[in-house]
Write a protein that holds these residues in place. Structure first.
Motif, mmCIF file in Angstrom:
data_model
loop_
_atom_site.group_PDB
_atom_site.id
_atom_site.type_symbol
_atom_site.label_atom_id
_atom_site.label_comp_id
_atom_site.label_asym_id
_atom_site.label_seq_id
_atom_site.Cartn_x
_atom_site.Cartn_y
_atom_site.Cartn_z
ATOM 1 N N ALA A 150 -19.330 -10.461 19.201
ATOM 2 C CA ALA A 150 -20.433 -10.340 18.244
ATOM 3 C C ALA A 150 -20.377 -8.984 17.538
ATOM 4 C CB ALA A 150 -21.766 -10.517 18.958
ATOM 5 N N ALA A 151 -20.015 -7.934 18.284
ATOM 6 C CA ALA A 151 -19.861 -6.614 17.673
ATOM 7 C C ALA A 151 -18.704 -6.617 16.681
ATOM 8 C CB ALA A 151 -19.642 -5.562 18.758
ATOM 9 N N CYS A 152 -17.644 -7.349 17.006
ATOM 10 C CA CYS A 152 -16.521 -7.494 16.079
ATOM 11 C C CYS A 152 -16.967 -8.220 14.811
ATOM 12 C CB CYS A 152 -15.372 -8.253 16.738
ATOM 13 S SG CYS A 152 -14.595 -7.406 18.144
ATOM 14 N N ALA A 153 -17.828 -9.209 14.966
ATOM 15 C CA ALA A 153 -18.373 -9.926 13.813
ATOM 16 C C ALA A 153 -19.234 -9.002 12.968
ATOM 17 C CB ALA A 153 -19.183 -11.131 14.284
ATOM 18 N N GLN A 154 -19.939 -8.075 13.611
ATOM 19 C CA GLN A 154 -20.719 -7.071 12.877
ATOM 20 C C GLN A 154 -19.800 -6.203 12.025
ATOM 21 O OE1 GLN A 154 -23.735 -6.408 12.180
ATOM 22 N NE2 GLN A 154 -23.759 -4.237 11.612
ATOM 23 N N TYR A 162 -22.483 -15.541 13.198
ATOM 24 C CA TYR A 162 -21.699 -15.681 14.440
ATOM 25 C C TYR A 162 -22.625 -15.625 15.655
ATOM 26 C CZ TYR A 162 -17.881 -15.130 17.789
ATOM 27 O OH TYR A 162 -17.002 -15.312 18.833
ATOM 28 N N HIS A 163 -23.613 -14.768 15.603
ATOM 29 C CA HIS A 163 -24.649 -14.695 16.642
ATOM 30 C C HIS A 163 -25.265 -16.075 16.854
ATOM 31 C CE1 HIS A 163 -29.006 -14.263 17.536
ATOM 32 N NE2 HIS A 163 -28.653 -13.264 18.322
ATOM 33 N N VAL A 191 -17.663 -19.798 11.084
ATOM 34 C CA VAL A 191 -18.289 -18.833 10.171
ATOM 35 C C VAL A 191 -17.289 -18.509 9.065
ATOM 36 C CG1 VAL A 191 -19.291 -16.536 9.946
ATOM 37 C CG2 VAL A 191 -19.663 -17.860 12.045
ATOM 38 N N LYS A 192 -17.631 -18.840 7.870
ATOM 39 C CA LYS A 192 -16.714 -18.654 6.738
ATOM 40 C C LYS A 192 -16.303 -17.194 6.597
ATOM 41 C CE LYS A 192 -16.229 -19.583 1.787
ATOM 42 N NZ LYS A 192 -16.896 -20.128 0.565
ATOM 43 N N GLY A 193 -15.009 -16.957 6.586
ATOM 44 C CA GLY A 193 -14.470 -15.634 6.349
ATOM 45 C C GLY A 193 -14.351 -14.742 7.575
#
Length: 258
Positions: A150-154, A162-163, A191-193
């Motif tokens: 989730a931090a990587c998604a941030q 993503y969350h 999640v797109k992209g």
């Protein structure tokens, strides 16, 4: 009665007494053995419990943790909060959560649409703090791995969607499926992209794993009783039985007008 008969009865009584004494000694030894084994068992169990307690919240990869690297845009003390919403919003919701936590998923299902509506409208900002208490309670590393992902998604600017995917796809509490980085990367495809080489490397390398550990330490130091802990105005609204998404919305909108 003849002396011979009396002697025979006395000898029989003596033999019986001797036998009984032997039985008593044997029973005493047996009880002593049982007590000894029990004590050893209790001490052994205590040692196991001690190890479990000492390792609560840890996982197998924690010993390999690297430097503390906060995700992009993290705020607050030690950079442990992932912000969502406009900085100028008059109301703040502070959420401590664990991606393996069933109660966190229940909160998400009930409040997600309201929270999204209020953040999109600029009336509410949310500060997410990630914890790993299910790893400590159930074993495994899924909480930690999911929080790192989730931090990587941030970092990639896709934390919120993503969350939401992580909660939508949450495995049963006893299933440590999120420990599999391949599973977390596969979910990024929703999640797109998001599914990029940079995201994959971040997840696989555990770039933010030490940051997650630090966040969990802050959760434990905060004296919170469990996840989710959702603070609004300093109070945990999860413990308020009168709280509903509609009531939360009303409180936020009143603050926005004030």
């Amino acid at each position: 009665m003849s002396e011979k008969n009396r002697e025979g009865k006395r000898t029989a009584r003596e033999r019986l007494a001797v036998d009984r004494e032997k039985q008593k000694r044997a029973e005493k030894r047996r009880r002593g053995l049982i007590v000894g084994v029990t004590v050893v068992g209790v001490l052994g169990l205590a040692a196991v419990v001690g190890v479990v307690a000492a390792n609560a919240g840890k996982d197998d990869s924690s010993d390999k943790a690297g430097p503390v690297v906060a995700p992009s845009g993290a705020l607050g003390k030690d950079g442990l909060a992932i912000p969502v919403g406009q900085e100028g919003a008059k109301s703040t919701l502070t959420i401590w959560e664990d991606f393996r936590c069933p109660a966190c998923k229940s909160f998400e299902q009930a409040y997600r649409s309201t929270i999204h509506e209020l953040t999109d409208a600029g009336k509410l900002k949310v500060e997410y703090h990630l914890a790993t208490i299910i790893d400590g309670n159930m074993g495994g590393s899924g909480s930690r791995q999911a929080a790192n992902a989730a931090a990587c998604a941030q970092d990639a600017g896709h934390f919120t969607p993503y969350h939401d995917v992580l909660y939508d796809q949450q495995p049963p509490e006893t299933d440590d499926a999120f420990a599999d980085t391949g599973e977390l990367i596969e979910l990024a495809g929703k999640v797109k992209g998001l599914d990029t080489p940079a995201f994959r490397a971040c997840v696989q390398d555990g770039k933010h794993a030490s940051w997650v550990d630090k966040s969990n330490e802050a959760f434990r130091a905060g004296g919170f009783t469990g996840t989710p802990t959702v603070l609004f105005g300093g109070k945990n609204i999860v413990q308020d039985r009168t709280m509903t998404p509609a009531k939360l919305k009303q409180m936020v909108e009143q603050a926005a007008q004030g």
